[in-house]
Scaffold this motif. Structure first.
Motif, PDB file in Angstrom:
ATOM      1  N   MET A  92       0.852  -1.188   0.000  1.00 49.35           N
ATOM      2  CA  MET A  92       0.000   0.000   0.000  1.00 49.35           C
ATOM      3  C   MET A  92       0.887   1.237   0.000  1.00 49.35           C
ATOM      4  SD  MET A  92      -2.998   1.139   2.690  1.00 49.35           S
ATOM      5  CE  MET A  92      -1.860   1.367   4.048  1.00 49.35           C
ATOM      6  N   SER A  93       0.532   2.217  -0.814  1.00 48.64           N
ATOM      7  CA  SER A  93       1.278   3.469  -0.856  1.00 48.64           C
ATOM      8  C   SER A  93       0.314   4.635  -0.702  1.00 48.64           C
ATOM      9  CB  SER A  93       2.055   3.590  -2.171  1.00 48.64           C
ATOM     10  OG  SER A  93       1.174   3.525  -3.283  1.00 48.64           O
ATOM     11  N   LEU A  94       0.816   5.727  -0.145  1.00 54.08           N
ATOM     12  CA  LEU A  94       0.026   6.940   0.031  1.00 54.08           C
ATOM     13  C   LEU A  94       0.289   7.861  -1.147  1.00 54.08           C
ATOM     14  CD1 LEU A  94      -1.848   8.591   1.915  1.00 54.08           C
ATOM     15  CD2 LEU A  94       0.232   9.580   2.916  1.00 54.08           C
ATOM     16  N   ILE A  95      -0.767   8.283  -1.826  1.00 53.45           N
ATOM     17  CA  ILE A  95      -0.625   9.179  -2.960  1.00 53.45           C
ATOM     18  C   ILE A  95      -1.450  10.432  -2.714  1.00 53.45           C
ATOM     19  CG2 ILE A  95      -0.172   7.311  -4.596  1.00 53.45           C
ATOM     20  CD1 ILE A  95      -3.061   7.572  -5.546  1.00 53.45           C
ATOM     21  N   GLU A  96      -1.239  11.420  -3.555  1.00 49.94           N
ATOM     22  CA  GLU A  96      -1.963  12.680  -3.395  1.00 49.94           C
ATOM     23  C   GLU A  96      -2.495  13.136  -4.747  1.00 49.94           C
ATOM     24  OE1 GLU A  96      -0.620  15.812  -0.468  1.00 49.94           O
ATOM     25  OE2 GLU A  96      -0.242  16.893  -2.353  1.00 49.94           O
ATOM     26  N   TYR A  97      -3.779  13.444  -4.784  1.00 47.89           N
ATOM     27  CA  TYR A  97      -4.402  14.014  -5.966  1.00 47.89           C
ATOM     28  C   TYR A  97      -4.634  15.510  -5.739  1.00 47.89           C
ATOM     29  CZ  TYR A  97      -5.492   9.290  -7.618  1.00 47.89           C
ATOM     30  OH  TYR A  97      -5.405   7.998  -8.061  1.00 47.89           O
ATOM     31  N   LYS A  98      -4.789  16.233  -6.836  1.00 44.51           N
ATOM     32  CA  LYS A  98      -5.148  17.644  -6.753  1.00 44.51           C
ATOM     33  C   LYS A  98      -6.643  17.783  -6.980  1.00 44.51           C
ATOM     34  CE  LYS A  98      -0.767  19.820  -8.016  1.00 44.51           C
ATOM     35  NZ  LYS A  98      -0.080  20.743  -8.957  1.00 44.51           N
TER      36      LYS A  98
ATOM     37  N   VAL B  15      -6.630  21.892  -4.097  1.00 49.19           N
ATOM     38  CA  VAL B  15      -6.647  21.333  -2.740  1.00 49.19           C
ATOM     39  C   VAL B  15      -6.098  19.906  -2.769  1.00 49.19           C
ATOM     40  CG1 VAL B  15      -8.141  20.584  -0.840  1.00 49.19           C
ATOM     41  CG2 VAL B  15      -8.568  22.768  -1.999  1.00 49.19           C
ATOM     42  N   PRO B  16      -5.097  19.570  -1.937  1.00 49.85           N
ATOM     43  CA  PRO B  16      -4.550  18.208  -1.925  1.00 49.85           C
ATOM     44  C   PRO B  16      -5.521  17.220  -1.296  1.00 49.85           C
ATOM     45  CG  PRO B  16      -3.514  19.524  -0.214  1.00 49.85           C
ATOM     46  CD  PRO B  16      -4.382  20.468  -0.993  1.00 49.85           C
ATOM     47  N   LEU B  17      -5.671  16.053  -1.933  1.00 47.65           N
ATOM     48  CA  LEU B  17      -6.540  14.980  -1.442  1.00 47.65           C
ATOM     49  C   LEU B  17      -5.701  13.715  -1.310  1.00 47.65           C
ATOM     50  CD1 LEU B  17      -9.595  15.605  -3.799  1.00 47.65           C
ATOM     51  CD2 LEU B  17      -9.375  16.342  -1.417  1.00 47.65           C
ATOM     52  N   SER B  18      -5.613  13.183  -0.110  1.00 48.73           N
ATOM     53  CA  SER B  18      -4.818  11.980   0.138  1.00 48.73           C
ATOM     54  C   SER B  18      -5.621  10.734  -0.181  1.00 48.73           C
ATOM     55  CB  SER B  18      -4.359  11.928   1.600  1.00 48.73           C
ATOM     56  OG  SER B  18      -3.534  13.035   1.905  1.00 48.73           O
ATOM     57  N   ALA B  19      -4.905   9.690  -0.596  1.00 45.90           N
ATOM     58  CA  ALA B  19      -5.550   8.411  -0.906  1.00 45.90           C
ATOM     59  C   ALA B  19      -4.561   7.282  -0.706  1.00 45.90           C
ATOM     60  CB  ALA B  19      -6.065   8.402  -2.345  1.00 45.90           C
ATOM     61  N   ASP B  20      -5.069   6.138  -0.307  1.00 45.79           N
ATOM     62  CA  ASP B  20      -4.273   4.911  -0.273  1.00 45.79           C
ATOM     63  C   ASP B  20      -4.381   4.236  -1.634  1.00 45.79           C
ATOM     64  OD1 ASP B  20      -5.382   4.162   3.087  1.00 45.79           O
ATOM     65  OD2 ASP B  20      -3.558   5.190   2.422  1.00 45.79           O
ATOM     66  N   MET B  21      -3.254   3.798  -2.151  1.00 48.04           N
ATOM     67  CA  MET B  21      -3.235   3.035  -3.402  1.00 48.04           C
ATOM     68  C   MET B  21      -2.838   1.604  -3.050  1.00 48.04           C
ATOM     69  SD  MET B  21      -3.373   3.160  -6.856  1.00 48.04           S
ATOM     70  CE  MET B  21      -2.848   4.744  -7.496  1.00 48.04           C
TER      71      MET B  21
END
Length: 360
Positions: free
Chosen positions: A1-7, A12-18
């Motif tokens: 699992m990795s932590l990524i960030e979308y715009k 506004v940054p939005l965090s997500a688990d991949m």
């Protein structure tokens, strides 16, 4: 699992688990407004085990729908392929609005889990504009709710289907999560099938094991008495009938099983087919280092072999023959007695997980 960030909208940054293999079909999980992505974590991990790449998204801290809607459209535009969007609770309000315009270009499907009645969406005829396949699940996280308004919304979905998870089908709290996962996987396999995997001789045996796991089975506990007259047993799902005349069945036992030596020598053995309420028993007889018969109701059969109480069916067998077969041996038994309770449902096993019957 990795932590990524979308715009998101406005940068506004939005965090997500991949999670999962990037080559697997994608699923985007949306939590309820006010909740974090942790609400989906168990389901996300289970979807990965079922061959899906999962993006488990956190929402921004906002009460209004508008920024969430634009955030979701922005995230979908940044994903490399169209996912199936799965939204919980009022996260469904976000997803339905985000996908009502050009939804088929952004997503491969939509799943709404326990979405509350959306009066505004009903008044605007939003459902009719959702041109992508949709599944409405009621009772995914809490008891199912329905009403005239929600029924009208669901009926207006152009490519929609409804799945109710009923209280009468649930015995344990974990059963609800399993039922929800079953509905998700059925929809995903229909709307976003995975490419077929392949095993070739000499390749990773885990791939062959996964292939074998695609055959759904019941679960049995094979029992016998060891040389000292003590009961022994183990969980096994490689079991089948062989013949009615004479009455024969077989089980396959791993050579490395702790009970294998006793079963090799036993003149008689039992095969107990488990019912849905015996999942803890299955786990106990599959674990190492436990007294498997402690607090387990059992009684000797007419040949003395231990038979487990409350089983769906118990077969009492005389050893017919034994055959070596690679890392297992095949134990064939002649059935001398069977007692069964046909009104119970079986405990099932499929792709590494316990399952239950689903009545269409």
């Amino acid at each position: 699992m990795s932590l990524i960030e979308y715009k998101g909208f406005g940068g506004v940054p939005l965090s997500a688990d991949m999670l999962g293999d990037e080559n697997d079909p994608p699923v985007l999980l949306i939590p309820e407004i006010g909740q974090s992505r942790a609400a989906w974590r168990d389901v996300a991990e289970a979807l990965v085990l079922s061959g899906r790449r999962v993006v488990n998204l956190d929402l921004r801290d906002a009460d209004q729908l508008a920024p969430h809607i634009e955030d979701l459209r922005a995230v979908l535009a940044q994903m490399g392929s169209r996912p199936v969007v799965v939204a919980a609770g009022n996260g469904g309000w976000i997803a339905t609005r985000a996908l009502a315009i050009d939804g088929t270009h952004l997503a491969a499907g939509l799943v709404l889990v326990d979405m509350p009645v959306d009066e505004e969406a009903i008044a605007d005829g939003l459902a009719a504009r959702l041109a992508l396949p949709a599944l409405v699940v009621r009772g995914g996280f809490s008891p199912a709710q329905s009403g005239t308004a929600s029924d009208a919304f669901n009926a207006a979905l152009p490519i929609g289907q409804i799945a109710d998870i009923n209280e009468c089908d649930l015995e344990l709290a974990s059963d609800r999560k399993e039922a929800l996962l079953g509905q998700l996987l059925e929809f995903l396999e229909l709307r976003q099938p995975r490419d077929a995997m392949e095993f070739k001789a000499g390749s990773d045996p885990r791939t062959l094991r996964d292939a074998m796991g695609c055959f759904a089975t019941g679960i049995t506990i094979v029992t016998a008495l060891d040389a000292a007259g003590s009961p022994v047993g183990l969980t096994a799902n490689s079991f089948t009938s062989v013949s009615l005349d004479p009455p024969l069945l077989l089980v396959c036992i791993a050579n490395t099983a702790g009970t294998a030596p006793a079963l090799r020598e036993a003149g008689h053995f039992g095969v107990n087919v488990l019912q849905i309420g015996q999942q803890p028993t299955s786990n106990r007889f599959a674990a190492k280092g436990e007294d498997r018969f402690a607090n387990q109701p059992w009684a000797p059969g007419q040949t003395g072999v231990p038979l487990l109480g409350s089983s769906l069916v118990s077969f009492e067998c005389e050893r017919e023959s034994l055959h070596e077969a690679g890392d297992h041996f095949i134990l064939i038994g002649r059935v001398v007695r069977a007692q069964f309770e046909p009104h119970r449902d079986p405990l099932l096993y499929f792709r590494g997980k316990y399952r239950r019957l689903h009545f269409a």
